[in-house]
Design an enzyme around this catalytic site. Structure first.
Site, PDB file in Angstrom:
ATOM      1  N   GLU A   1       8.273  -3.691  -9.672  1.00  0.00           N
ATOM      2  CA  GLU A   1       7.670  -3.215  -8.368  1.00  0.00           C
ATOM      3  C   GLU A   1       6.535  -3.926  -8.129  1.00  0.00           C
ATOM      4  O   GLU A   1       5.482  -3.944  -8.892  1.00  0.00           O
ATOM      5  CB  GLU A   1       7.235  -1.577  -8.945  1.00  0.00           C
ATOM      6  CG  GLU A   1       6.714  -0.914  -7.465  1.00  0.00           C
ATOM      7  CD  GLU A   1       6.417   0.381  -7.695  1.00  0.00           C
ATOM      8  OE1 GLU A   1       6.154   0.986  -6.412  1.00  0.00           O
ATOM      9  OE2 GLU A   1       6.650   0.991  -8.616  1.00  0.00           O
TER      10      GLU A   1
ATOM     11  N   GLU B   1      -0.163  -4.648  -9.525  1.00  0.00           N
ATOM     12  CA  GLU B   1      -1.022  -4.181  -8.485  1.00  0.00           C
ATOM     13  C   GLU B   1      -2.642  -4.890  -8.657  1.00  0.00           C
ATOM     14  O   GLU B   1      -2.797  -5.221  -9.538  1.00  0.00           O
ATOM     15  CB  GLU B   1      -1.573  -2.492  -8.802  1.00  0.00           C
ATOM     16  CG  GLU B   1      -2.367  -1.904  -7.791  1.00  0.00           C
ATOM     17  CD  GLU B   1      -1.826  -2.055  -6.439  1.00  0.00           C
ATOM     18  OE1 GLU B   1      -2.945  -2.504  -5.771  1.00  0.00           O
ATOM     19  OE2 GLU B   1      -0.855  -1.711  -6.125  1.00  0.00           O
TER      20      GLU B   1
ATOM     21  N   ASP C   1      -1.958 -11.031  -8.455  1.00  0.00           N
ATOM     22  CA  ASP C   1      -1.271 -11.453  -6.979  1.00  0.00           C
ATOM     23  C   ASP C   1       0.277 -11.405  -7.348  1.00  0.00           C
ATOM     24  O   ASP C   1       0.568 -12.126  -8.352  1.00  0.00           O
ATOM     25  CB  ASP C   1      -1.877 -12.601  -6.576  1.00  0.00           C
ATOM     26  CG  ASP C   1      -1.173 -13.052  -5.106  1.00  0.00           C
ATOM     27  OD1 ASP C   1       0.094 -12.562  -4.650  1.00  0.00           O
ATOM     28  OD2 ASP C   1      -2.113 -13.548  -4.184  1.00  0.00           O
TER      29      ASP C   1
ATOM     30  N   ASP D   1       1.120  -2.802   2.794  1.00  0.00           N
ATOM     31  CA  ASP D   1       0.143  -2.839   3.877  1.00  0.00           C
ATOM     32  C   ASP D   1       1.028  -3.280   5.282  1.00  0.00           C
ATOM     33  O   ASP D   1       1.515  -4.563   5.204  1.00  0.00           O
ATOM     34  CB  ASP D   1      -1.139  -3.723   3.713  1.00  0.00           C
ATOM     35  CG  ASP D   1      -2.205  -3.490   4.735  1.00  0.00           C
ATOM     36  OD1 ASP D   1      -1.717  -3.358   5.829  1.00  0.00           O
ATOM     37  OD2 ASP D   1      -3.319  -3.793   4.294  1.00  0.00           O
TER      38      ASP D   1
ATOM     39  N   LYS E   1      -1.787  -4.623  13.266  1.00  0.00           N
ATOM     40  CA  LYS E   1      -2.342  -5.470  14.740  1.00  0.00           C
ATOM     41  C   LYS E   1      -1.558  -6.871  14.687  1.00  0.00           C
ATOM     42  O   LYS E   1      -1.495  -7.412  13.847  1.00  0.00           O
ATOM     43  CB  LYS E   1      -3.757  -5.513  14.454  1.00  0.00           C
ATOM     44  CG  LYS E   1      -4.680  -4.364  14.500  1.00  0.00           C
ATOM     45  CD  LYS E   1      -6.260  -4.743  14.269  1.00  0.00           C
ATOM     46  CE  LYS E   1      -7.030  -3.271  14.222  1.00  0.00           C
ATOM     47  NZ  LYS E   1      -8.371  -3.591  14.217  1.00  0.00           N
TER      48      LYS E   1
ATOM     49  N   ASP F   1       6.753   3.295   6.549  1.00  0.00           N
ATOM     50  CA  ASP F   1       6.449   4.418   7.438  1.00  0.00           C
ATOM     51  C   ASP F   1       6.186   3.946   8.596  1.00  0.00           C
ATOM     52  O   ASP F   1       5.782   4.382   9.683  1.00  0.00           O
ATOM     53  CB  ASP F   1       5.715   5.380   6.963  1.00  0.00           C
ATOM     54  CG  ASP F   1       4.087   4.721   6.641  1.00  0.00           C
ATOM     55  OD1 ASP F   1       4.081   3.687   6.459  1.00  0.00           O
ATOM     56  OD2 ASP F   1       3.155   5.711   6.551  1.00  0.00           O
TER      57      ASP F   1
ATOM     58  N   LYS G   1       3.442  11.868  -2.279  1.00  0.00           N
ATOM     59  CA  LYS G   1       2.720  12.688  -1.726  1.00  0.00           C
ATOM     60  C   LYS G   1       2.187  11.904  -0.221  1.00  0.00           C
ATOM     61  O   LYS G   1       2.292  12.891   0.812  1.00  0.00           O
ATOM     62  CB  LYS G   1       1.427  12.892  -2.357  1.00  0.00           C
ATOM     63  CG  LYS G   1       1.493  13.948  -3.568  1.00  0.00           C
ATOM     64  CD  LYS G   1       0.259  14.169  -4.164  1.00  0.00           C
ATOM     65  CE  LYS G   1       0.519  14.831  -5.562  1.00  0.00           C
ATOM     66  NZ  LYS G   1      -0.927  15.019  -6.273  1.00  0.00           N
ATOM     67  N   PHE G   2       2.125  10.718  -0.189  1.00  0.00           N
ATOM     68  CA  PHE G   2       2.092   9.782   0.933  1.00  0.00           C
ATOM     69  C   PHE G   2       3.015   9.900   2.069  1.00  0.00           C
ATOM     70  O   PHE G   2       2.805  10.313   3.299  1.00  0.00           O
ATOM     71  CB  PHE G   2       1.758   8.145   0.608  1.00  0.00           C
ATOM     72  CG  PHE G   2       1.466   7.608   1.847  1.00  0.00           C
ATOM     73  CD1 PHE G   2       0.533   7.279   2.384  1.00  0.00           C
ATOM     74  CD2 PHE G   2       2.814   6.972   2.005  1.00  0.00           C
ATOM     75  CE1 PHE G   2       0.442   6.468   3.491  1.00  0.00           C
ATOM     76  CE2 PHE G   2       2.721   5.909   3.029  1.00  0.00           C
ATOM     77  CZ  PHE G   2       1.649   5.566   3.831  1.00  0.00           C
ATOM     78  N   GLU G   3       4.474  10.004   1.493  1.00  0.00           N
ATOM     79  CA  GLU G   3       5.396  10.224   2.358  1.00  0.00           C
ATOM     80  C   GLU G   3       5.608  11.678   2.874  1.00  0.00           C
ATOM     81  O   GLU G   3       5.886  11.751   4.008  1.00  0.00           O
ATOM     82  CB  GLU G   3       6.653   9.889   1.626  1.00  0.00           C
ATOM     83  CG  GLU G   3       7.722   9.604   2.541  1.00  0.00           C
ATOM     84  CD  GLU G   3       9.124   9.292   1.476  1.00  0.00           C
ATOM     85  OE1 GLU G   3      10.191   9.023   2.128  1.00  0.00           O
ATOM     86  OE2 GLU G   3       8.743   8.602   0.393  1.00  0.00           O
TER      87      GLU G   3
END
Length: 233
Positions: free
Chosen positions: A64, A89, A116, A139, A143, A175, A213-215
């Site tokens: 992941e 991460e 990385d 991310d 923009k 999302d 939770k974010f979703e």
């Protein structure tokens, strides 16, 4: 100037898909790192990993990229003890948070990089070795001037293909509809993959991806979520 005195051109700088916004490590996160990193933490060097040695068993191995605070990765590892998981991460508080979960749940099937992802793939992951790669909610760099920073690009797709076994899955989720369309375009153009759900089609959330939770918050706000699953041909 003689040929031997001609300066070597500098290596092209790689565009990073992240910016380090290092939050403050909590005391409990630091304690988890101090106590668990020697047993589950992995370092960058030139020696590629041997998964059988690393996990002391033969099992499907899933990578992941960008596990955030680690809740989904820990849940997947708990629900699927038959799999090995390697998490990457760059943000140290997230690493500390995951290690706290590993300790609380007594998980033995996770190993962790604080590095990385491109460096990890280049230096540590053997080619044709992974059963799946997960990239959940990277991310979006929404923009226009920042879209070149999006991690899902043609070169990245080819890099993932190099390290997947034939038939291995590359599962992405976002999302941001614009990013979902960008992912679909990049992956459709990559001849190393085929779309699990058919050309141009998104995939309903597979059961192996936890509902975060974010979703859940996004759903309450009316945000969509798009999953893409591509298979290495």
């Amino acid at each position: 100037m003689t040929e031997e005195n001609t300066p070597t051109p500098p290596e092209k700088r790689r565009i990073k898909s992240f910016v380090l916004r290092q939050g403050r490590l909590s005391a409990s996160q630091q304690n988890a790192i101090d106590s668990l990193w020697p047993s589950v933490g992995l370092e960058l060097d030139e020696q590629q990993l041997n998964f059988e040695t690393l996990f002391d068993r033969t099992a499907p191995t899933i990578l992941e990229i960008g596990f955030g605070m680690g809740a989904s990765l820990a849940e997947m590892a708990e629900r699927h003890p038959e799999n090995n998981y390697i998490g990457i991460e760059v943000h140290r508080p997230g690493v500390g948070a995951l290690l706290k979960l590993i300790e609380a749940k007594q998980l033995t099937n996770i190993r962790v990089f604080n590095a990385d992802a491109i460096d990890v793939l280049n230096q540590k992951i053997p080619k044709n070795s992974l059963d799946a790669v997960y990239l959940f909610f990277p991310d979006p760099w929404h923009k226009s001037k920042h879209k070149k920073r999006r991690i899902v690009q043609a070169e990245f797709a080819s890099k993932i293909a190099e390290h997947l076994k034939p038939g291995g899955q590359f599962h992405m989720a976002t999302d941001w509809e614009d990013y979902a369309e960008h992912m679909m375009s990049v992956m459709t153009a990559c001849t190393d993959f085929k779309n699990l759900s058919g050309e141009g089609q998104f995939t309903p959330r597979p059961n192996h991806r936890p509902l975060t939770k974010f979703e859940q918050r996004g759903q309450r706000l009316g945000h969509g979520v798009w999953d893409l699953v591509f298979i290495k041909t």
